[in-house]
Scaffold this motif. Sequence first.
Motif, PDB file in Angstrom:
ATOM      1  N   SER A 126       0.833  -1.196   0.000  1.00 64.36           N
ATOM      2  CA  SER A 126       0.000   0.000   0.000  1.00 64.36           C
ATOM      3  C   SER A 126       0.873   1.254   0.000  1.00 64.36           C
ATOM      4  N   VAL A 127       0.424   2.258  -0.717  1.00 64.70           N
ATOM      5  CA  VAL A 127       1.124   3.535  -0.794  1.00 64.70           C
ATOM      6  C   VAL A 127       0.113   4.652  -0.609  1.00 64.70           C
ATOM      7  N   MET A 128       0.416   5.587   0.254  1.00 63.16           N
ATOM      8  CA  MET A 128      -0.507   6.678   0.550  1.00 63.16           C
ATOM      9  C   MET A 128      -0.353   7.804  -0.462  1.00 63.16           C
ATOM     10  N   ILE A 129      -1.482   8.355  -0.871  1.00 62.53           N
ATOM     11  CA  ILE A 129      -1.472   9.542  -1.717  1.00 62.53           C
ATOM     12  C   ILE A 129      -2.463  10.531  -1.124  1.00 62.53           C
ATOM     13  N   THR A 130      -2.003  11.740  -0.824  1.00 60.82           N
ATOM     14  CA  THR A 130      -2.815  12.672  -0.059  1.00 60.82           C
ATOM     15  C   THR A 130      -2.403  14.105  -0.372  1.00 60.82           C
ATOM     16  N   PHE A 252       2.888   9.863  -1.126  1.00 62.14           N
ATOM     17  CA  PHE A 252       2.801  11.045  -1.975  1.00 62.14           C
ATOM     18  C   PHE A 252       2.046  12.101  -1.173  1.00 62.14           C
ATOM     19  N   ALA A 253       2.635  13.260  -0.942  1.00 61.00           N
ATOM     20  CA  ALA A 253       2.006  14.306  -0.139  1.00 61.00           C
ATOM     21  C   ALA A 253       1.885  15.596  -0.947  1.00 61.00           C
ATOM     22  N   ARG A 254       0.968  16.462  -0.509  1.00 54.55           N
ATOM     23  CA  ARG A 254       0.720  17.731  -1.186  1.00 54.55           C
ATOM     24  C   ARG A 254       0.489  17.516  -2.689  1.00 54.55           C
ATOM     25  N   MET A 565      -2.995   3.578   0.676  1.00 47.64           N
ATOM     26  CA  MET A 565      -4.166   3.796   1.509  1.00 47.64           C
ATOM     27  C   MET A 565      -3.805   4.578   2.750  1.00 47.64           C
ATOM     28  N   SER A 566      -4.597   5.547   3.078  1.00 46.94           N
ATOM     29  CA  SER A 566      -4.528   6.190   4.387  1.00 46.94           C
ATOM     30  C   SER A 566      -5.890   6.005   5.002  1.00 46.94           C
ATOM     31  N   ALA A 567      -6.155   6.689   6.112  1.00 43.61           N
ATOM     32  CA  ALA A 567      -7.460   6.543   6.750  1.00 43.61           C
ATOM     33  C   ALA A 567      -8.571   7.078   5.869  1.00 43.61           C
ATOM     34  N   ALA A 568      -8.258   8.023   4.964  1.00 41.56           N
ATOM     35  CA  ALA A 568      -9.309   8.625   4.167  1.00 41.56           C
ATOM     36  C   ALA A 568      -9.129   8.437   2.674  1.00 41.56           C
ATOM     37  N   ARG A 569      -7.893   8.599   2.163  1.00 38.42           N
ATOM     38  CA  ARG A 569      -7.674   8.540   0.726  1.00 38.42           C
ATOM     39  C   ARG A 569      -6.586   7.532   0.420  1.00 38.42           C
TER      40      ARG A 569
END
Length: 579
Positions: A126-130, A252-254, A565-569
């Motif tokens: 899993s990789v977070m994108i936000t 991935f942030a901002r 995946m994060s808690a929301a996106r």
Amino acid sequence: QLRSFDFSADTRRMTVIVREENSSGEVQTDSVWILVKGAPDVVASLCSGTVPAGYDEVVTGYGSEGLRVIGCAARKLSWEDYVALPRDRSAIEGTLELAGLLILENPIRMESSHTIGVLARAGIRSVMITGDHPLTAAAVARQAGILSTETAYIGILREKQVFWELLPKAPYLREVVNDSHTINIDTSESESENRKAKDLMANAEMISSEEVLKIGAGACGVLVVTGELFGHLAKEEDGEGLQKILPLIGVFARMSPEQKRGAVEGYQRMGRVVAMTGDGSNDASALKAAHVGLSLASQADASIAAPFSTKLPSPATIVHLLREGRASLSTAFHTFKYIAMYSIIQSSSLIILYLVSSGLGDYQFLTIDLFLIMPLALFLGRTSAAKELTKTRPTGGLITSAVLGSVIGQSLLQITFQLLAFVLVRLQPWYVPGTGGDPEYNTFTYETCALFYISLFQYLATSWSTSVSDPYRLPLRTNKLMCLALIIMSISSASLVIMPSSWVHNILGLNQLPSIWFRIGLLLMAGINTFATWALEKGFASGVLSVQRLARGKETLGWFLDESMSAARAFYRLSEPLN
């Protein structure tokens, strides 16, 4: 409220203009407030001379603890000054005064960590994108198991050169401010504390992009990339720089909506199957671009773009979607194999009987199609999805070795037993060639009766073997209707062989086999045929799974990558390229 400027991913701030009310609730026309909230660095850039020392360190510290930090600023004007202001946004937001920081805690959901663990055990990373601050995203990703808790780097872009700064293993905020959770930023904060925080950041380990590529991908990502750096890497050398580090990115942030889509397409260019979950309009573009898009908000804009949506705003729904998808694909191929085997069994029976100018009668065809094939084909697809998500996945096409190998092997087995029954009945002392029917197509023969008997059990055996439990579906015993149908049909078929009824045989057009011992032997042969059918299908399925596990192991020695995946996106990759 006089006017407002909505939040956008480009400006990263929101502004409202309001009139001040007195204690009686009446609007005072001589006082106007300009109120701004947004990303701390953006808000600070709009404030002149009111940003205290240590501001960036405090923002960084709270962000590294996974807290959401919002900058707040204000400006008070008289009505005359407000009327005299130019109408453009830059003039209205100029010379603001910093009001403070708003700290929000959004704890990671319990099911998020569990879901990420389930995906990891299934070989899906899993990789977070936000759009959140990179340090906030990194802290949440570490809690969820997305980002490495030991060694992780955040990308820094300086004069078009990319460097990677080592993220601290533990938050250092308590070394910057006091132990209470009250934030008190003013110019009286001690210079020693500010220097201490700056030293912690300045002394962080920095490595080049070449050194980063030597790290290698593991179970968790090791890199944090901002939208600014993502855009730079996407343009550098036609995106080759980005493609090289994609396997290492954990966060991935901002990220803007266009950049989220770009990240999805980047993984797709690498041959990865991408699934994404999102809950906002800024996720819509990426949801549409992904191979599988799941909207966590059934009433939002994202649900229009995503092919799948859920009323349950939980990332755990992606696991349910994967389980159901794999079960549906597995059921579709097993049903195809069953229908193919039905055609092959019936065709081979007819071809063998044509050798003696015989064949199946109309009522025999009707019995097979109406009372056997149709109910079994309907009940075959009622087996539910497996509870666990495994590393292997169903084959992705019909013309594959897994499907064709099974069909060819089963065909040869069924034809072998049909030929055996055909030869054995002709070797019996009581055997006589069929009489009393059409000499060119006589269905009233011992060969027809023997092959009809054996084929009944072959239809049942193939339906049972294609329903054996696999990693994607529950065991056959959970499909009550299928089990009931198999039991009733097996008993009826055995009764027809052992205790034949004259009127039933006359209706079906069968020449009754005179020897009870031969009929018992035929029933035993059908049992052996059934067991061999099951063993062949089970063994072939086990062999295919072993090959897939071996291939998965070899892939892991190199690298494998999924999505986020994060808690929301979030977005995910589903194990392997589509076939």
